[in-house]
Motif scaffolding. Structure first.
Motif, PDB file in Angstrom:
ATOM      1  N   MET A 192      13.195 -16.758 -67.491  1.00  0.00           N
ATOM      2  CA  MET A 192      13.180 -15.678 -68.469  1.00  0.00           C
ATOM      3  C   MET A 192      14.482 -15.627 -69.251  1.00  0.00           C
ATOM      4  SD  MET A 192      11.049 -12.658 -66.613  1.00  0.00           S
ATOM      5  CE  MET A 192      10.189 -12.145 -68.090  1.00  0.00           C
ATOM      6  N   SER A 247       6.898 -15.849 -66.978  1.00  0.00           N
ATOM      7  CA  SER A 247       7.468 -14.610 -66.460  1.00  0.00           C
ATOM      8  C   SER A 247       7.085 -14.439 -64.999  1.00  0.00           C
ATOM      9  CB  SER A 247       6.936 -13.413 -67.255  1.00  0.00           C
ATOM     10  OG  SER A 247       7.261 -12.211 -66.595  1.00  0.00           O
ATOM     11  N   CYS A 288       7.369 -11.962 -63.294  1.00  0.00           N
ATOM     12  CA  CYS A 288       6.780 -10.636 -63.109  1.00  0.00           C
ATOM     13  C   CYS A 288       5.265 -10.699 -63.267  1.00  0.00           C
ATOM     14  CB  CYS A 288       7.332  -9.655 -64.134  1.00  0.00           C
ATOM     15  SG  CYS A 288       9.080  -9.840 -64.448  1.00  0.00           S
ATOM     16  N   VAL A 289       4.803 -11.645 -64.058  1.00  0.00           N
ATOM     17  CA  VAL A 289       3.381 -11.711 -64.394  1.00  0.00           C
ATOM     18  C   VAL A 289       2.599 -12.604 -63.427  1.00  0.00           C
ATOM     19  CG1 VAL A 289       1.785 -12.500 -66.191  1.00  0.00           C
ATOM     20  CG2 VAL A 289       3.811 -11.200 -66.832  1.00  0.00           C
ATOM     21  N   PHE A 334      -0.445 -11.866 -61.197  1.00  0.00           N
ATOM     22  CA  PHE A 334      -1.749 -11.607 -61.809  1.00  0.00           C
ATOM     23  C   PHE A 334      -2.603 -12.861 -61.859  1.00  0.00           C
ATOM     24  CE2 PHE A 334       0.697  -7.992 -62.876  1.00  0.00           C
ATOM     25  CZ  PHE A 334      -0.208  -6.952 -62.909  1.00  0.00           C
ATOM     26  N   GLU A 358      -6.320 -13.294 -63.103  1.00  0.00           N
ATOM     27  CA  GLU A 358      -6.184 -13.269 -64.559  1.00  0.00           C
ATOM     28  C   GLU A 358      -5.746 -14.641 -65.071  1.00  0.00           C
ATOM     29  OE1 GLU A 358      -4.095  -9.722 -65.813  1.00  0.00           O
ATOM     30  OE2 GLU A 358      -5.307  -8.505 -64.463  1.00  0.00           O
ATOM     31  N   PRO A 359      -5.995 -14.916 -66.359  1.00  0.00           N
ATOM     32  CA  PRO A 359      -5.780 -16.281 -66.853  1.00  0.00           C
ATOM     33  C   PRO A 359      -4.326 -16.729 -66.744  1.00  0.00           C
ATOM     34  CG  PRO A 359      -6.482 -14.801 -68.630  1.00  0.00           C
ATOM     35  CD  PRO A 359      -6.546 -14.017 -67.378  1.00  0.00           C
ATOM     36  N   THR A 390      -1.468 -16.173 -69.561  1.00  0.00           N
ATOM     37  CA  THR A 390      -0.693 -14.962 -69.846  1.00  0.00           C
ATOM     38  C   THR A 390       0.676 -14.988 -69.166  1.00  0.00           C
ATOM     39  OG1 THR A 390      -1.697 -13.763 -68.010  1.00  0.00           O
ATOM     40  CG2 THR A 390      -2.757 -13.551 -70.158  1.00  0.00           C
ATOM     41  N   TRP A 432       4.961 -15.936 -71.238  1.00  0.00           N
ATOM     42  CA  TRP A 432       5.191 -14.706 -72.002  1.00  0.00           C
ATOM     43  C   TRP A 432       5.735 -14.946 -73.397  1.00  0.00           C
ATOM     44  CZ3 TRP A 432      10.480 -12.452 -72.102  1.00  0.00           C
ATOM     45  CH2 TRP A 432      11.441 -13.394 -71.726  1.00  0.00           C
ATOM     46  N   TYR A 467      14.250  -8.198 -65.028  1.00  0.00           N
ATOM     47  CA  TYR A 467      14.091  -8.826 -66.330  1.00  0.00           C
ATOM     48  C   TYR A 467      14.985  -8.223 -67.417  1.00  0.00           C
ATOM     49  CZ  TYR A 467      12.409  -9.440 -70.983  1.00  0.00           C
ATOM     50  OH  TYR A 467      12.378  -9.634 -72.323  1.00  0.00           O
ATOM     51  N   LYS A 489       2.354  -2.292 -60.716  1.00  0.00           N
ATOM     52  CA  LYS A 489       1.290  -3.268 -60.914  1.00  0.00           C
ATOM     53  C   LYS A 489       0.180  -3.079 -59.876  1.00  0.00           C
ATOM     54  CE  LYS A 489       4.838  -6.360 -61.338  1.00  0.00           C
ATOM     55  NZ  LYS A 489       5.514  -7.680 -61.275  1.00  0.00           N
TER      56      LYS A 489
END
Ligand SMILES: Cc1cc2nc3c(=O)[nH]c(=O)nc-3n(C[C@H](O)[C@H](O)[C@H](O)COP(=O)(O)OP(=O)(O)OC[C@H]3O[C@@H](n4cnc5c(N)ncnc54)[C@H](O)[C@@H]3O)c2cc1C
Ligand code: SF4
Ligand code: SF4
Lengths: 641, 197, 407
Positions: C10, C40, C42-43, C46, C51-52, C55, C58, C289, C321
């Motif tokens: 990041m 990221s 953080c993502v 997911f 989730e895909p 994403t 970032w 972040y 989250k």
């Protein structure tokens, strides 16, 4: 606890019992009017200003009070038209509520007179004769049922009268000078404008329907005309529907007499089956009180381990049974939820008007049976036991049985009855007042003339969540009696005053020297309970009795009215018939009229010249008392006393 | 670049802005579709603060704390309109943005724009498409009484108080006397209830 | 001028993007031990939750191309030679630089590194971890997992896997989860609520002391109290340590000055950097972040324009989250406490000299932005804070702005 201490303790109510119950509500998370009110914030100012029109489906329309946005509704209605139409509809609804109550009493009297109803009887023959005399109905040599049938017929005809003549009840009850003034007003306005503007009501139902008609899309848009019809419709309530309700209830259930009672939630009894009657129509509640004392109910209560069936009142149906049967008074409107939260109410029985639908949900958190009885007031979640005057005894017993059956389900661990009650000496009907004065208003007139009592203030009205419960009622009342102004009144105000001890004899000490001496001599409190809100007609009658006695108009007398803490459309009607009868009326909270400058001017200024009564708004109770005193002093000066 | 300014003295709490915003952002675009639809997204909220009402929405700050906090690349600024935009396809509902937004302008729920069947952050998008076509945001268009104004953002305001609400307030002048009276009486009513007497 | 980044995380991505947006047109080389475009962390949970994958990128999957970057991937830097201004990689390559941006982040810390040899035991830090966990879950039809470590990343892992439908046991040594970002009472409240709202089996004052394997695959874990629990999946997330060895020879992090310089030609930022706290001025690794981003921007600005200074880090954090129950905190939990609690909402502020020294807001974020800004402003709030926390409609900011004292 002193008022001041209470005020600091809880911003929602000054009543110590309420403060205790609200602590429980907060702890347990019970929803209350106060909580729901907070959730409603912010409330729409268009509604508060009265400038939201929902009458036709081109709308809703709103008028921008800042003059930047739309100044007219789609049809072209101005802010004043919209405000006046909305106000007229409020008056129509308020009048209809009182009057429809009166209609049922008139029909019951008819049924008792013709023998088709045997559950009720003519309880007060003397009153029947007095009413008949007032209505010019022959009494000599006739039986009570015969006379009653005639009285009922006159009353019933007032509702459906189709000719252009003024209401018979109004004509016979309203003091001569007032009647003439209104009649003269109609004529002079016609001459001046060439347009018909009426103040004297013709039929009770008709005046309300007239408003529904003239506020229909595209009819009356003239603020003055709309306000005049609002007054006319309201007069059909005060001197018509409400008057009929009061007078005929006295005949059927007895005219109240002076008695001492207890008020506040402490009247609930931990060891008894508690039945709270709530609403407005004593036809049912009086029966419940009567049946609760029957040996069967007594035995049934004892069988479930209860001491007795304790019927107590809330709101105006409470006032009715309080005055006539001396039952305990649990509280006024804002107490209704709090009563259930005590966990000690086995049944709350309601008829019509001022019943929060929230009571159904709240009752379901307890063992409390919430029982609706009227065709006109059904509430989802309630148990409906249909009331019918023709089977009143049986239905009342069934209701009490329901309460007795609920008693064993009471969770004793959750019961908390705040131990607050005050003694109140109540039951000051015009008859009782005159009796105390020796049969004529003269002694009262003398006291007013010589300034011992400066004047009389009539206070009515509700509780309103926007005002700390009972705060305005208490402070205003105390301030007035301090100024040697006798305070009379009805409704939830009366309950507030009773709970505050202002109707107890020691309250004499709070009165100014003149009023205090009079009260001590007559052995009465300085604050007189005249009944339920329908009984505001008693106040009209007292005013009328004095006016006729002196041969003057009510608007000449040092009288003034107030509806602090008002909530309902009925209060609009009461206010308007006071104003129409020549009595200035204070209102708080704000009525939804300020968005219409012309309507505001008519109601607060022009009405003074035209009708002799007018409205004024004031938020501070002490300032209100000062204004009311100033009005009384002005009128005294005009009378040269 | 234009922003939404608030003249709270002129807010009558009619909530027409809330309704207009709901419809603007609802896929059905009509009241009956949006009614009772829990996914309806309303980016402006009329607060009741004592006797005053205040329509609250994103102020599209410059710099924007939310934009700097988002670790998912979900928040960006439209260089043309200056609008701070939130892309629900990238948002992970982590609340980094909401944690620092001084105006409480970001909320979370499952909206019609949620992509993964879970809540997302949502906030005012300045009706960016409408604005770029020369229009005004839906809430401003719906406000009858002039409480919401879409006007050029004067940089001086920004430097005076970069992150304060005051930057976005307009002072009502010339309030008509009957409204002045209404405001005065309501102020008294609330003051007493809150114990300010 | 040639710029090299150690790391494509990041901080590095923000740094490179800023440089290019500022107008830097020199050569940029980005080096990473992983094989991905900047993503990221953080993502990434997911991705596990279904989730895909896209994403996680970032700043876009085409980052290297878009910003004219030469990427040297899947080859860790093992040494920085500051004298010669070059970095050496595990594969034996070297890359010279005029300026190095050292942002290698941190890595999971394992009490028993040998556990990782067993299939079914994973860290929870990188996209590589997520891809491996995902494949393992799919291939083995995993229905349940033990997460060892109840810090931010551990709880994040537990919630993501729960969202995927796994039955989760969360094992934590302390008396409450999220022990770093909560105080005792708040943390216990949060722990209780998390357990209630998610149904995750939270075991406190417990550690994983041993694993049981079967043919190289995990079959059970043994807790400190002796209990054995069957599970095919163990996530170890009990802590991280900075990847500072290639530059400093130890894992104590890299000190950056106000310009984020660690050496005259080396900038640093992100989870590997040691910086001062904006309020307390205490030195430390502030691994979130927003700090990484601001540090990277400071470095980029200084490199390109020669000015600017880092204002300091802030240890704010929020866990939300996969759950509608945010837990927000910042500062340090010392000083006089002011607490407000109603229903699901629990708020506490620590006051020192009348100013906010730290805060913990659980259950909603409505006043968190206001408190955050009050915290940074260093205003005295001792007279008002009680009312601000207790305002039942959570609109104290607007109250104060309209000149109405909070009640
Ligand atoms: C699961 C998870 C959830 C998180 N959630 C949040 C959150 O919600 N909010 C928040 O603020 N923060 C969160 N964080 C923290 C946040 O991701 C970091 O603070 C941030 O990524 C720091 O950026 P960085 O560039 O320093 O490190 P990273 O983004 O981790 O990047 C480090 C880079 O260095 C590379 N690298 C490492 N060693 C070497 C080497 N020897 N040679 C070459 N390259 C190397 C790595 O491959 C990577 O590209 C979370 C972290 C994790 C793991
Ligand atoms: S108001 Fe809040 S959401 Fe809007 S730009 Fe500013 S920080 Fe972001
Ligand atoms: S909640 Fe969404 S928009 Fe807000 S910081 Fe997290 S990912 Fe970004």
């Amino acid at each position: 606890m002193s008022d001041e201490a209470c005020k600091r303790e809880d911003r929602r109510s000054v009543d110590p019992a309420a403060v205790e119950m609200l602590r429980i509500a907060d702890r347990e998370g019970y929803a209350t009017i106060w909580e729901r009110y907070e959730k409603q914030q912010p409330q729409c100012s268009y509604g508060q200003l009265g400038t939201c029109c929902r009458i036709c489906s081109m709308g809703p329309c709103r008028i921008d009070p800042f003059g930047e946005g739309p100044s007219h509704g789609v049809c072209g209605a101005t802010a004043d038209t919209i405000v006046a139409r909305n106000l007229a509809r409020m008056a129509a609804v308020g009048s209809s509520s009182h009057s429809d109550h009166g209609r049922k009493v008139a029909q019951l009297l008819k049924a008792v007179a013709d023998g088709s109803n045997t559950d009720y009887r003519i309880t007060d023959g003397e009153k029947l004769l007095a009413v008949a005399a007032r209505l010019d109905i022959a009494t000599d040599g006739r039986s009570l049922p015969e006379i009653a049938a005639d009285v009922a017929a006159v009353a019933i005809n007032c509702f459906g009268n189709q000719d252009e003549e003024p209401l018979v009840f109004l004509e016979k009850y309203m003091p001569k000078k007032r009647f003439e003034r209104l009649k003269g007003l109609e004529e002079s306005l016609y001459q001046a404008t060439g347009a018909k503007i009426g103040f004297l009501p013709r039929g009770i139902d008709r005046e309300a329907v007239d408003i529904l008609h003239r506020t229909h899309f595209g009819c009356d848009h003239d603020p003055l005309s709309l306000v005049a019809q609002s007054v006319r419709c309201s007069l059909s309530d005060g001197w018509g529907g409400s008057m009929i309700a009061t007078e005929l209830q006295d005949i059927l259930l007895g005219t109240p007499t002076i008695k001492a009672v207890k008020a506040n939630l402490g009247v609930l009894e931990e060891e008894s089956v508690n039945v709270v009657v709530h609403g407005h129509e004593p036809i049912l509640s009086a029966k419940i009180v009567e049946m609760a004392q029957s040996p069967e109910c007594r035995q049934a209560a004892e069988a479930v381990g209860a001491r007795r069936v304790n019927v107590v009142g809330l709101c105006c149906t409470g006032n009715e049974v309080l005055l006539r049967q001396g039952v305990g008074m649990a509280g006024n409107e804002s107490h209704s939820e709090l009563a259930i939260m005590t966990g000690a109410v086995d049944a709350m029985v309601v008829d019509v008007q001022c019943i929060y639908p929230a009571l159904a949900d709240l009752s379901s958190c307890f063992h409390t049976r919430f029982i609706t009885t009227s065709e006109q007031a059904k509430i989802p979640g309630a148990l409906h036991i249909q009331f019918d005057e023709h089977h009143a005894d049986a239905i009342s017993s069934r209701i009490i049985k329901t309460a007795i059956d609920a008693f064993p389900n009471r969770n004793k661990g959750r019961v908390y009855i705040p131990q607050h009650t005050a003694t109140a000496v109540v039951g000051f009907t015009v008859e009782e007042i005159l009796k105390a004065l020796g049969g004529t208003p003269q002694p009262l007139v003398d006291l007013i003339v010589n300034g011992t009592i400066k004047g009389i203030a009539g206070i009515v009205g509700c509780n309103n969540v926007k005002v700390q419960q009972d705060y305005f009622h208490r402070v205003l009342t105390t301030e007035l009696i301090k100024r040697d102004i006798l305070v009379i009144g009805t409704g939830c105000w009366a309950v507030a005053a009773a709970k505050a001890g202002l109707m107890d004899l020691p309250a004499q000490e709070l009165a100014g020297p003149g009023l205090q001496a009079v009260c001590k001599k007559l052995d009465i409190p300085p604050v007189l309970h005249m009944g339920s809100c329908v009984d505001c007609s008693r106040m009209l009658n007292l005013a009328g009795a004095i006016a006729d006695h002196l041969g003057v108009d009510i608007s000449d007398l040092p009288l003034v009215g107030s509806a602090p803490e008002w909530t309902t459309e009925k209060a609009v009607a009461i206010g308007a018939y006071f104003v129409g009868s020549g009595i200035p009326v204070h209102l708080w909270p704000l009525p939804p009229i300020l968005g219409g400058p012309a309507v505001t001017r008519i109601l607060t200024q022009d009405a003074k010249d035209v009708l002799g009564g007018w409205f004024f708004v004031e938020e501070d109770p002490v300032a209100t008392a000062a204004q009311m005193e100033a009005i009384i002093m002005e009128r005294r000066a005009a009378l040269g006393i | 670049m234009k922003r939404i300014f608030v003249d709270y003295k002129k807010c009558l709490a009619c909530k027409a802005c809330e309704t207009a915003c709901a419809l603007e952002h609802h896929p059905g675009g009509n009241l009956f579709g949006a009614l009772g639809d829990l996914k309806t997204q309303i980016n402006v909220r009329v607060l009741g603060i004592e006797q005053e009402a205040f329509p609250l929405s994103c102020r599209h700050c410059e710099p924007a704390d939310c934009l700097n906090a988002c670790p998912s690349g979900a928040i960006s600024r439209d260089p043309e309109s200056g609008a701070v935009l939130l892309d629900p396809a990238l948002c992970k509902a982590c609340a980094m943005c909401a944690m620092v937004c001084p105006f409480d302008a970001i909320s979370f729920k499952v909206t019609h724009r949620s992509c993964y069947n879970r809540d997302v952050a949502y906030k005012c998008d300045l009706c960016n498409d409408r604005v770029k076509e020369g229009g005004v945001p839906a809430c401003v268009g719906a406000c009858h009484s002039g409480a919401l104004v879409f006007a050029e953002y004067d940089a001086a305001r920004g430097t005076r108080a970069a992150k304060s609400l005051r930057t976005y307030l307009l002072g009502a002048e010339g309030v008509p006397p009957h409204v002045e009276l209404f405001r005065e009486l309501r102020k008294k009513e609330f003051a007493r209830r809150r114990g300010g007497e | 001028m040639k710029v090299v980044t150690a790391g494509t995380g990041m901080a590095a991505a923000e740094f490179v993007q800023r440089l290019r947006l500022e107008g830097f047109d020199g050569e940029i080389v980005m080096c990473s031990d992983e094989e991905f475009a900047p993503y990221s962390p953080c993502v990434i949970p997911f991705y596990l939750a279904g989730e895909p994958m896209d994403t996680v990128y970032w700043k876009g999957k085409d980052f290297y191309g878009r910003y004219g970057v030469s990427a040297r991937l899947a080859d860790p830097i093992i040494e920085v030679d500051a004298e010669r201004r070059l970095v050496r990689t595990a594969a034996g390559r070297s890359e010279t630089y005029d300026r190095l941006f050292y942002a290698t982040g941190a890595r999971s810390w394992y009490p028993r590194p040998e556990w990782l040899k067993t299939r079914g035991v994973f860290g929870f830090k990188t996209l590589t971890d997520m891809v491996a966990i995902d494949r393992y879950i799919r291939e083995h039809g995993v229905r349940k997992a033990v997460v060892f470590g109840g810090g931010f990343i551990g709880v994040d892992a537990a919630l993501a896997l729960r969202h995927r439908g796994l039955e989760i046991t969360l094992v934590h040594r302390n008396t409450r989860v999220l022990s770093q970002m909560t105080d005792g009472e708040g943390g216990e409240f949060a722990t209780r609520k998390l357990a209630e709202k998610t149904g995750i089996d939270i075991r406190l004052r417990t550690t994983v002391d041993g694993i049981v394997e079967n043919g190289g695959e995990l079959s059970a874990v043994r807790f400190s109290n002796g209990d054995v629990m069957e599970t095919p999946l163990l996530i170890v997330s009990i802590g991280v340590s900075p990847n500072s060895e290639p530059l400093r020879g130890d894992d104590k992090g890299v000190h950056g000055n106000e310009q984020m310089l660690a050496d005259p030609c080396i900038y640093t930022a992100g989870d590997v950097a040691v910086t001062r706290h904006a309020v307390t001025r205490a030195k430390g690794v502030y691994a979130t972040y927003p700090n990484a981003m601001m540090q990277a921007r400071t470095a980029a600005r200084h490199l390109f324009r020669g000015d600017g200074a880092y204002a300091g880090s802030i240890n704010t954090n929020v866990l939300k989250k996969h759950i509608d129950f945010p837990i927000v905190s910042a500062g340090s939990f010392t000083g006089e406490t002011v607490t407000w609690h109603r229903g699901d909402i629990w708020r506490r502020v620590y006051l020192l000299d009348g100013m906010i020294n730290g805060y913990l807001i659980i259950g909603d974020t409505r006043i968190s932005g206001y408190i955050y800004h009050l915290y940074l402003s260093r205003k005295r709030v001792d007279k008002t804070i009680r009312a601000i926390l207790a305002e039942p409609r959570h609109d104290s900011y607007y109250r104060s702005m309209l000149g109405m004292v909070p009640v």
